[in-house]
Design an enzyme around this catalytic site. Structure first.
Site, PDB file in Angstrom:
ATOM      1  N   ASP A 158       0.606  -0.868  -0.102  1.00  0.00           N
ATOM      2  CA  ASP A 158      -0.288  -0.124   0.068  1.00  0.00           C
ATOM      3  C   ASP A 158       0.947   1.261   0.562  1.00  0.00           C
ATOM      4  OD1 ASP A 158      -2.786   1.235   0.512  1.00  0.00           O
ATOM      5  OD2 ASP A 158      -1.469   2.049   2.228  1.00  0.00           O
TER       6      ASP A 158
ATOM      7  N   ASP B 225      -0.634   5.384   0.822  1.00  0.00           N
ATOM      8  CA  ASP B 225      -0.606   6.289   1.969  1.00  0.00           C
ATOM      9  C   ASP B 225      -0.472   5.627   3.061  1.00  0.00           C
ATOM     10  OD1 ASP B 225      -0.328   8.133   0.117  1.00  0.00           O
ATOM     11  OD2 ASP B 225      -2.605   7.553  -0.644  1.00  0.00           O
TER      12      ASP B 225
HETATM   13 MG   LIG Z   1      -3.443   3.603   3.591  1.00  0.00          MG
END
Ligand SMILES: [Mg+2]
Ligand SMILES: [Zn+2]
Length: 193
Positions: free
Chosen positions: A14, A16
């Site tokens: 992932d 962020d």
């Molecule tokens: Mg995230």
């Protein structure tokens, strides 16, 4: 080249809250900050010849908050900063859609992961997903990969929701670097063949 224990594997990251510090709808490189030891973690995967693939929901595009150019700008800068620290990203897949569009790519849907599996000849059940949200763990379950929740970004909040839910991460890590160390150990012990 003969297959090794590292062949056909990727670690899906992932973005962020996992690689860079979570800010709402990151659109400007001035707000881009790497999480501590994120580059070190990624370079450790590179050294072990495990593919590193970012998979990220970016609904800010369909919400009109930023453009694809803005997003690519951020990604180029992210790659540049990682490269400076000896870390390499093999590919970035993003979903630009709004949740209401019910596309097949927005996590926890598995569209981006299936595409990556084709592009890189991966065996998804030998792969890992690292993220700070339960959607990252859900998609790991959907593709029979191992999901690791990091306690950066929304991770601590998300961890609290685990009690109510039925999804279970394979591991909970303090941060990306901790997660990667666990993965390398996991592979070397033949836990995920
Ligand atoms: Mg995230
Ligand atoms: Zn999508």
């Amino acid at each position: 080249m003969a297959d090794s224990i590292y062949s056909h594997r990727a670690v899906f990251l992932d973005r962020d809250g996992t690689i860079n510090i979570e800010v709402d709808y990151l659109k400007n490189i001035k707000d881009l900050r790497l999480i501590r030891d994120a580059a070190k973690a990624i370079s450790f995967l590179n050294q072990n010849k495990i593919k590193v693939i970012i998979v990220t929901n970016q609904s800010g595009i369909s919400r009109g908050l930023f453009s694809i150019d803005d997003l690519e700008n951020v990604h180029n800068e992210l790659k540049r900063r990682l490269r400076r620290k000896g870390a390499y990203i093999d590919a970035i897949y993003y979903c630009p859609h709004h949740p209401d569009e019910e596309c097949l790519c927005r996590k926890p849907k598995d569209g981006m992961f299936r595409q990556a599996a084709k592009d890189f000849d991966l065996k998804l059940n030998k792969c890992y997903v690292i993220g700070d949200k339960l959607t990252d763990i859900k998609v790991a379950n959907n593709i029979s990969a191992m999901g690791i929740l990091v306690r950066t970004g929304y991770g601590r909040l998300e961890q609290n929701k685990l009690r109510e839910g039925d999804i279970e991460p394979a591991h909970i890590a303090e941060d990306l670097c901790d997660a990667v160390k666990w993965i390398i150990k996991n592979i070397n012990r033949g836990k995920n063949d």
